[in-house]
Motif scaffolding. Sequence first.
Motif, PDB file in Angstrom:
ATOM      1  N   ALA A 250       0.831  -1.212   0.000  1.00 27.71           N
ATOM      2  CA  ALA A 250       0.000   0.000   0.000  1.00 27.71           C
ATOM      3  C   ALA A 250       0.862   1.257   0.000  1.00 27.71           C
ATOM      4  O   ALA A 250       0.435   2.302  -0.505  1.00 27.71           O
ATOM      5  CB  ALA A 250      -0.925  -0.012   1.213  1.00 27.71           C
ATOM      6  N   LEU A 251       2.074   1.175   0.569  1.00 26.32           N
ATOM      7  CA  LEU A 251       2.990   2.324   0.628  1.00 26.32           C
ATOM      8  C   LEU A 251       4.273   1.937  -0.102  1.00 26.32           C
ATOM      9  O   LEU A 251       4.540   0.760  -0.327  1.00 26.32           O
ATOM     10  CB  LEU A 251       3.313   2.673   2.085  1.00 26.32           C
ATOM     11  N   ASN A 252       5.084   2.960  -0.429  1.00 25.42           N
ATOM     12  CA  ASN A 252       6.412   2.709  -1.044  1.00 25.42           C
ATOM     13  C   ASN A 252       6.347   1.777  -2.246  1.00 25.42           C
ATOM     14  O   ASN A 252       7.174   0.882  -2.382  1.00 25.42           O
ATOM     15  CB  ASN A 252       7.358   2.059  -0.024  1.00 25.42           C
ATOM     16  N   PHE A 253       5.388   1.965  -3.088  1.00 29.82           N
ATOM     17  CA  PHE A 253       5.265   1.070  -4.247  1.00 29.82           C
ATOM     18  C   PHE A 253       5.964   1.698  -5.466  1.00 29.82           C
ATOM     19  O   PHE A 253       6.116   2.925  -5.537  1.00 29.82           O
ATOM     20  CB  PHE A 253       3.783   0.792  -4.538  1.00 29.82           C
ATOM     21  N   PRO A 254       6.361   0.870  -6.422  1.00 32.21           N
ATOM     22  CA  PRO A 254       6.973   1.422  -7.635  1.00 32.21           C
ATOM     23  C   PRO A 254       5.926   2.091  -8.531  1.00 32.21           C
ATOM     24  O   PRO A 254       4.732   1.771  -8.446  1.00 32.21           O
ATOM     25  CB  PRO A 254       7.557   0.186  -8.318  1.00 32.21           C
ATOM     26  N   GLU A 255       6.413   2.987  -9.400  1.00 29.99           N
ATOM     27  CA  GLU A 255       5.486   3.726 -10.270  1.00 29.99           C
ATOM     28  C   GLU A 255       4.603   2.776 -11.097  1.00 29.99           C
ATOM     29  O   GLU A 255       3.423   3.058 -11.329  1.00 29.99           O
ATOM     30  CB  GLU A 255       6.305   4.632 -11.194  1.00 29.99           C
ATOM     31  N   ALA A 256       5.198   1.660 -11.524  1.00 30.39           N
ATOM     32  CA  ALA A 256       4.418   0.716 -12.356  1.00 30.39           C
ATOM     33  C   ALA A 256       3.140   0.280 -11.629  1.00 30.39           C
ATOM     34  O   ALA A 256       2.106   0.030 -12.255  1.00 30.39           O
ATOM     35  CB  ALA A 256       5.270  -0.504 -12.680  1.00 30.39           C
ATOM     36  N   GLN A 257       3.198   0.224 -10.298  1.00 30.68           N
ATOM     37  CA  GLN A 257       2.016  -0.238  -9.551  1.00 30.68           C
ATOM     38  C   GLN A 257       0.996   0.877  -9.329  1.00 30.68           C
ATOM     39  O   GLN A 257      -0.140   0.607  -8.946  1.00 30.68           O
ATOM     40  CB  GLN A 257       2.441  -0.877  -8.229  1.00 30.68           C
ATOM     41  N   TRP A 258       1.418   2.122  -9.534  1.00 27.02           N
ATOM     42  CA  TRP A 258       0.411   3.206  -9.591  1.00 27.02           C
ATOM     43  C   TRP A 258      -0.529   2.900 -10.748  1.00 27.02           C
ATOM     44  O   TRP A 258      -1.749   2.887 -10.623  1.00 27.02           O
ATOM     45  CB  TRP A 258       1.120   4.558  -9.795  1.00 27.02           C
ATOM     46  N   TRP A 259       0.113   2.596 -11.893  1.00 29.31           N
ATOM     47  CA  TRP A 259      -0.678   2.397 -13.112  1.00 29.31           C
ATOM     48  C   TRP A 259      -1.419   1.069 -13.093  1.00 29.31           C
ATOM     49  O   TRP A 259      -2.571   0.993 -13.529  1.00 29.31           O
ATOM     50  CB  TRP A 259       0.247   2.480 -14.345  1.00 29.31           C
ATOM     51  N   SER A 260      -0.769   0.014 -12.585  1.00 30.00           N
ATOM     52  CA  SER A 260      -1.438  -1.298 -12.664  1.00 30.00           C
ATOM     53  C   SER A 260      -2.667  -1.346 -11.749  1.00 30.00           C
ATOM     54  O   SER A 260      -3.673  -1.964 -12.089  1.00 30.00           O
ATOM     55  CB  SER A 260      -0.478  -2.442 -12.363  1.00 30.00           C
TER      56      SER A 260
END
Length: 479
Positions: A250-260
């Motif tokens: 839920a926190l500190n995720f990579p940018e790719a996981q914003w989009w996914s």
Amino acid sequence: MKIFMTPNKAGTKISKYIYGQFAEHLGRCIYEGIWVGEESPIPNKNGIRSDVVAALKTIQVPVLRWPGGCFADEYHWKDGIGPKETRKQMVNTHWGGLTENNHFGTHEFFELTEQLGCEVYINGNVGSGTVQEMQEWVEYMTMNGTSPMADLRKENHQAEPWNVTFFGVGNESWGCGGNMRPEYYADLYRRYQTYVRQYGEEKIYKIACGPNIDDYNWMEQVLKIAAPFMDGISLHHYALTGAWEEKGSALNFPEAQWWSLIESAQKMDELITKHTTIMDKYDPEKRIGLIVDEWGSWLAVEPGTNPGFLYQQNTIRDAMVTAVTLNIFHKHADRVHMANIAQTVNVLQAMLLTDGENMIKTPTYHVFDLYKNHQDGERIDSYGDESETISYTISKKSNQLTISICNFSLAESKELFFTGSSDMKLVEAKFIAAKVMDAHNDFDHPETISVEEFQEVTIVNETIQTIVPPMSVVTIVVE
Ligand code: AHR
């Protein structure tokens, strides 16, 4: 982006029930999050925490689903009535294997919904419950006058029957609710729903267990066999960052996981469209509602917390998921009669998080607040430019137009022009926004994300002009 609105064309009503909530006996949702007991030092009314009720009243919760979820098909309602000291204990096998003391039962649930001023969605037990048990629960809750169950309710100090607006016949019967095949469930549904009797004056809206995500065969078979016997059929779809087995944090995720995660939420549009095509075949009049009674982000639990409690933090990314999904529900308002985000407090994509006596509002809560004007509004059609990172809804209620816009771009502001209505005056403009992808509220910083006045809006010559910042949700009201 130039958008032309058609406020004089009749639009579909956006049911207020799309803003429904779901509270299960899971982790710290009911116990701690809602129910603390009359003796608790945490301020409460009849055992229900007052801070949580006050916060939920602000977002105008229209309906609350209870007691589950998977818990519903293991719940035996008679264990949760009568004196608390003598209530039977049970093991909550789905969620952490904890012992459940049944202190929060039918009476406490109705006390909660009365304090919230909301309607009731009860999910009945098909997986491990009998037809008689379901019939008696409905009788206990809704029968006026004299009957075995009405008398039992009176013995438990509730003279008047309650009103049950929605009743679900089983939950996830294809999985945790009994691992059934659709044909078998559809026949069971026909049988069980027969005994969801109409004791009260208000008609109970009966909901069949519908498919998981894109199980179109389940939808097809259940409708083929049981369509005339239902008012609604459910759909469950959670937004994930990737594979079910590898939930993103839920926190500190990579940018790719914003989009996914956002892309996974956007899939709701395709799911509703395809399920609607099947529903149109069996119900061309659109009598049966699609009830999305579980939706939201499902992320990894907060490190150090019980994996069975599904406690996750909630960021501006979840706010994007909320706005995008609500906009999809609005678009399909002719079929989506109700939706219930999972879940209200301390579980999955929660509105509120609690820690002892402290409570914080999540970014998701703030979107429900920013969007509440759309409840029972008329959806206004629009056309014009489109953008891959803008999602919006326009609705009309009385003489006001409410425009809600989500910009889920990570870096770019967007300028938008809305035309199509004359003599508009700004009533209010509010927003939430963040500078980092995982901006969130915590118990030391409860206001990192909060609703603020939005200044970037002007009305010139019948055009609303606005610049919406990246990672933001904005609501503009004009009249
Ligand atoms: O919301 C958590 C769980 O997700 C529910 O209990 C169940 O119905 C679904 O699988």
